[in-house]
Structure formats: C-alpha cells, structure tokens
Scaffold this motif. Structure first.
Motif, PDB file in Angstrom:
ATOM      1  N   LYS A  91       0.868  -1.238   0.056  1.00 29.68           N
ATOM      2  CA  LYS A  91      -0.065   0.068  -0.098  1.00 29.68           C
ATOM      3  C   LYS A  91       1.004   1.117   0.167  1.00 29.68           C
ATOM      4  O   LYS A  91       1.866   1.383   0.441  1.00 29.68           O
ATOM      5  CB  LYS A  91      -1.039   0.083   1.192  1.00 29.68           C
ATOM      6  CG  LYS A  91      -1.861  -1.122   1.214  1.00 29.68           C
ATOM      7  CD  LYS A  91      -3.137  -0.862   2.124  1.00 29.68           C
ATOM      8  CE  LYS A  91      -3.953  -1.849   1.936  1.00 29.68           C
ATOM      9  NZ  LYS A  91      -5.335  -1.545   2.563  1.00 29.68           N
ATOM     10  N   SER A  92       0.517   2.192  -0.738  1.00 34.10           N
ATOM     11  CA  SER A  92       1.218   3.456  -0.757  1.00 34.10           C
ATOM     12  C   SER A  92       0.946   4.228   0.448  1.00 34.10           C
ATOM     13  O   SER A  92      -0.121   3.977   1.106  1.00 34.10           O
ATOM     14  CB  SER A  92       0.728   4.310  -1.938  1.00 34.10           C
ATOM     15  OG  SER A  92      -0.719   4.795  -1.752  1.00 34.10           O
ATOM     16  N   LYS A  93       1.635   5.400   0.590  1.00 35.93           N
ATOM     17  CA  LYS A  93       1.526   6.308   1.861  1.00 35.93           C
ATOM     18  C   LYS A  93      -0.035   6.755   1.902  1.00 35.93           C
ATOM     19  O   LYS A  93      -0.344   6.790   2.879  1.00 35.93           O
ATOM     20  CB  LYS A  93       2.577   7.192   1.790  1.00 35.93           C
ATOM     21  CG  LYS A  93       2.531   8.108   3.014  1.00 35.93           C
ATOM     22  CD  LYS A  93       3.568   9.411   2.781  1.00 35.93           C
ATOM     23  CE  LYS A  93       3.721  10.231   3.876  1.00 35.93           C
ATOM     24  NZ  LYS A  93       4.612  11.397   4.073  1.00 35.93           N
ATOM     25  N   ASN A  94      -0.404   7.192   0.699  1.00 33.99           N
ATOM     26  CA  ASN A  94      -1.705   7.826   0.823  1.00 33.99           C
ATOM     27  C   ASN A  94      -2.742   6.694   1.200  1.00 33.99           C
ATOM     28  O   ASN A  94      -3.781   6.974   1.747  1.00 33.99           O
ATOM     29  CB  ASN A  94      -1.948   8.562  -0.633  1.00 33.99           C
ATOM     30  CG  ASN A  94      -1.118   9.718  -0.886  1.00 33.99           C
ATOM     31  OD1 ASN A  94      -0.552  10.205   0.180  1.00 33.99           O
ATOM     32  ND2 ASN A  94      -0.796  10.110  -2.068  1.00 33.99           N
ATOM     33  N   GLU A  95      -2.471   5.386   0.465  1.00 31.08           N
ATOM     34  CA  GLU A  95      -3.657   4.418   0.861  1.00 31.08           C
ATOM     35  C   GLU A  95      -3.635   4.206   2.275  1.00 31.08           C
ATOM     36  O   GLU A  95      -4.638   3.887   2.887  1.00 31.08           O
ATOM     37  CB  GLU A  95      -3.313   3.249  -0.010  1.00 31.08           C
ATOM     38  CG  GLU A  95      -3.677   3.377  -1.429  1.00 31.08           C
ATOM     39  CD  GLU A  95      -3.014   2.357  -2.262  1.00 31.08           C
ATOM     40  OE1 GLU A  95      -3.579   2.113  -3.403  1.00 31.08           O
ATOM     41  OE2 GLU A  95      -1.967   1.555  -1.872  1.00 31.08           O
ATOM     42  N   LEU A  96      -2.558   3.996   2.905  1.00 29.88           N
ATOM     43  CA  LEU A  96      -2.288   3.801   4.324  1.00 29.88           C
ATOM     44  C   LEU A  96      -3.025   4.963   5.221  1.00 29.88           C
ATOM     45  O   LEU A  96      -3.679   4.586   6.182  1.00 29.88           O
ATOM     46  CB  LEU A  96      -0.813   3.852   4.644  1.00 29.88           C
ATOM     47  CG  LEU A  96      -0.129   2.457   4.290  1.00 29.88           C
ATOM     48  CD1 LEU A  96       1.096   2.562   4.688  1.00 29.88           C
ATOM     49  CD2 LEU A  96      -0.901   1.245   4.977  1.00 29.88           C
ATOM     50  N   ILE A  97      -2.850   6.044   4.648  1.00 30.24           N
ATOM     51  CA  ILE A  97      -3.273   7.356   5.523  1.00 30.24           C
ATOM     52  C   ILE A  97      -4.903   7.112   5.333  1.00 30.24           C
ATOM     53  O   ILE A  97      -5.551   7.627   6.411  1.00 30.24           O
ATOM     54  CB  ILE A  97      -2.747   8.780   5.019  1.00 30.24           C
ATOM     55  CG1 ILE A  97      -1.323   8.662   5.212  1.00 30.24           C
ATOM     56  CG2 ILE A  97      -3.780   9.843   5.400  1.00 30.24           C
ATOM     57  CD1 ILE A  97      -0.877  10.184   4.536  1.00 30.24           C
ATOM     58  N   ALA A  98      -5.553   7.074   4.162  1.00 32.56           N
ATOM     59  CA  ALA A  98      -6.888   6.716   4.005  1.00 32.56           C
ATOM     60  C   ALA A  98      -7.414   5.652   4.736  1.00 32.56           C
ATOM     61  O   ALA A  98      -8.531   5.870   5.361  1.00 32.56           O
ATOM     62  CB  ALA A  98      -7.246   6.317   2.439  1.00 32.56           C
ATOM     63  N   ASP A  99      -6.685   4.444   4.896  1.00 31.27           N
ATOM     64  CA  ASP A  99      -7.160   3.553   5.891  1.00 31.27           C
ATOM     65  C   ASP A  99      -7.299   3.878   7.276  1.00 31.27           C
ATOM     66  O   ASP A  99      -8.199   3.596   8.021  1.00 31.27           O
ATOM     67  CB  ASP A  99      -6.336   2.355   5.826  1.00 31.27           C
ATOM     68  CG  ASP A  99      -6.533   1.352   4.583  1.00 31.27           C
ATOM     69  OD1 ASP A  99      -7.502   1.810   3.663  1.00 31.27           O
ATOM     70  OD2 ASP A  99      -5.768   0.662   4.102  1.00 31.27           O
ATOM     71  N   VAL A 100      -6.136   4.539   7.415  1.00 28.51           N
ATOM     72  CA  VAL A 100      -6.336   5.036   8.926  1.00 28.51           C
ATOM     73  C   VAL A 100      -7.356   6.113   9.328  1.00 28.51           C
ATOM     74  O   VAL A 100      -7.954   6.057  10.609  1.00 28.51           O
ATOM     75  CB  VAL A 100      -4.817   5.716   9.340  1.00 28.51           C
ATOM     76  CG1 VAL A 100      -4.791   6.531  10.890  1.00 28.51           C
ATOM     77  CG2 VAL A 100      -3.904   4.693   9.638  1.00 28.51           C
ATOM     78  N   VAL A 101      -7.562   6.985   8.326  1.00 29.02           N
ATOM     79  CA  VAL A 101      -8.711   7.926   8.546  1.00 29.02           C
ATOM     80  C   VAL A 101     -10.050   7.240   8.510  1.00 29.02           C
ATOM     81  O   VAL A 101     -10.957   7.686   9.420  1.00 29.02           O
ATOM     82  CB  VAL A 101      -8.751   9.005   7.414  1.00 29.02           C
ATOM     83  CG1 VAL A 101     -10.117  10.024   7.427  1.00 29.02           C
ATOM     84  CG2 VAL A 101      -7.265   9.865   7.666  1.00 29.02           C
ATOM     85  N   ALA A 102     -10.082   6.176   7.792  1.00 31.60           N
ATOM     86  CA  ALA A 102     -11.382   5.581   7.633  1.00 31.60           C
ATOM     87  C   ALA A 102     -11.614   4.721   8.843  1.00 31.60           C
ATOM     88  O   ALA A 102     -12.807   4.759   9.663  1.00 31.60           O
ATOM     89  CB  ALA A 102     -11.416   4.675   6.425  1.00 31.60           C
ATOM     90  N   LEU A 103     -10.564   4.211   9.473  1.00 27.43           N
ATOM     91  CA  LEU A 103     -10.825   3.543  10.917  1.00 27.43           C
ATOM     92  C   LEU A 103     -11.144   4.580  11.950  1.00 27.43           C
ATOM     93  O   LEU A 103     -11.689   4.048  12.651  1.00 27.43           O
ATOM     94  CB  LEU A 103      -9.317   2.691  11.129  1.00 27.43           C
ATOM     95  CG  LEU A 103      -9.004   1.613  10.308  1.00 27.43           C
ATOM     96  CD1 LEU A 103      -7.781   1.105  10.681  1.00 27.43           C
ATOM     97  CD2 LEU A 103     -10.087   0.298  10.539  1.00 27.43           C
ATOM     98  N   LEU A 104     -10.507   5.672  11.916  1.00 26.43           N
ATOM     99  CA  LEU A 104     -10.762   6.804  13.080  1.00 26.43           C
ATOM    100  C   LEU A 104     -12.052   7.151  12.956  1.00 26.43           C
ATOM    101  O   LEU A 104     -12.854   7.690  13.812  1.00 26.43           O
ATOM    102  CB  LEU A 104      -9.732   7.924  12.705  1.00 26.43           C
ATOM    103  CG  LEU A 104      -8.274   7.443  13.217  1.00 26.43           C
ATOM    104  CD1 LEU A 104      -7.473   8.731  12.979  1.00 26.43           C
ATOM    105  CD2 LEU A 104      -8.338   7.277  14.742  1.00 26.43           C
ATOM    106  N   GLN A 105     -12.664   7.405  11.532  1.00 25.23           N
ATOM    107  CA  GLN A 105     -13.881   7.870  11.270  1.00 25.23           C
ATOM    108  C   GLN A 105     -15.111   6.755  11.761  1.00 25.23           C
ATOM    109  O   GLN A 105     -16.185   7.144  12.129  1.00 25.23           O
ATOM    110  CB  GLN A 105     -14.068   8.113   9.853  1.00 25.23           C
ATOM    111  CG  GLN A 105     -13.394   9.541   9.500  1.00 25.23           C
ATOM    112  CD  GLN A 105     -13.902  10.085   8.075  1.00 25.23           C
ATOM    113  OE1 GLN A 105     -14.044   9.154   7.399  1.00 25.23           O
ATOM    114  NE2 GLN A 105     -13.455  11.080   7.622  1.00 25.23           N
ATOM    115  N   SER A 106     -14.824   5.681  11.513  1.00 24.01           N
ATOM    116  CA  SER A 106     -15.815   4.822  12.001  1.00 24.01           C
ATOM    117  C   SER A 106     -16.591   4.540  13.069  1.00 24.01           C
ATOM    118  O   SER A 106     -17.661   4.490  13.064  1.00 24.01           O
ATOM    119  CB  SER A 106     -15.215   3.284  11.759  1.00 24.01           C
ATOM    120  OG  SER A 106     -16.256   2.187  11.871  1.00 24.01           O
TER     121      SER A 106
END
Length: 172
Positions: free
Chosen positions: A129-144
C-alpha cells in the motif's frame, strides 16, 4: 562510449536514485520498438520514469549510492530497464498487465526500503500500500467509531421524538 559520457550517465542514474525512493529492474528482452514505446507511454501516464541502461553503468551508480544495493547485483544481466517511481506499488500493477506475456518481466525491485528479487515477488509488490492508501485506511478507521456514535444518536433522536409525539397525541 567515451568515459565522459559514461560518467555523465552514472551521475544521472545516481540523481534518479536520490530523487525516487522506489525502483524496479525489469527485463525488456524481446520487446520490439512498438511495444517499448507503448510501455513508455503507460509508464508516463502512471508517473513512472523508465530508463533503459547498461548493467555495468547501473551497477556503478548503485555502488556510488549511500544505500547498500548489493542483493540487486545478481539481477543485472541481459537487457535491463529501470522504472523509477514515487509510489512503490505502481510499477507492479503496471507489470501485472503484462504478466501473461511475460515481457517485460520483473527482475528485482527496491521498494519501501526493502529488496525484492525475482518475478515471483510481483504479487507481493502489487499488494504493497502506498503512503496515501495507508493514510486513507487510518482515517477510515478513525471515522468509523464516530460515524457509529452519530448514527446511534440520530436514530435514537427519531425514536425519542416518535415516542414523545405519540404520548402527546394520546388522549388523557
């Protein structure tokens, strides 16, 4: 090739190694001019810089670099193209399109500060996963959890409103 030209090529490769954090060594043996230019166009669209190099010059550039690239030296045989990129998995995804033909074939890669040797590592590289994909995953986890709380409050508000409305309309 004159020594001055070789020195220039080695210096340019060294600059590319500093500029791009990830690169792939690809075997381009068997590609004709039309297929090579089509590959270059796809690389350009994917923001990949593809350079066909002489193995000895690339090895000298790798030797001069600050990072230890010694595990890659065995891959420097035959016709070699180097794909420089800012995103580690982009070239792997591009090479997967060509997997059934086998040309171009992955020789080795330096991605995410790790060395990958062999064509069998293509799936592993594509899954990075690219840096941007990892950041998006973390943001999604935090928003959930926040979305769940908001959703529960909104559904609860409707329920409470419905109960109060029913109680208010009920005759005494």
């Amino acid at each position: 090739m004159k020594k001055e030209v070789k020195d220039t090529v080695i210096a340019q490769l060294g600059e590319k190694l500093k500029e791009y954090p990830h690169f792939y060594l690809v075997d381009v043996t068997g590609l004709n001019a039309e297929a090579t230019s089509a590959l270059r166009r796809k690389c350009f669209k994917s923001e990949i810089k593809m350079v066909v190099v002489k193995n000895k010059l690339l090895r000298k550039a790798l030797d001069a670099a600050e990072v230890d690239y010694e595990p890659l030296y065995e891959s420097l045989k035959g016709n070699t193209a180097v794909m420089f990129t800012q995103t580690a998995n982009t070239p792997a995804k591009l090479l997967k399109e060509y997997k059934k033909d086998g040309i171009p074939a992955l020789k080795a890669a330096y991605a995410e500060e790790s060395v990958f040797v062999g064509a069998d590592k293509l799936e592993e590289l594509a899954a990075l996963k690219s840096k941007n994909e990892l950041i998006a995953d973390v943001v999604a986890l935090l928003q959930s959890p926040a979305k769940n709380v908001v959703s529960a409050l909104q559904s609860g508000a409707n329920t409470i409103h419905g109960v109060l409305k029913t109680l208010g309309e009920r005759p005494e």
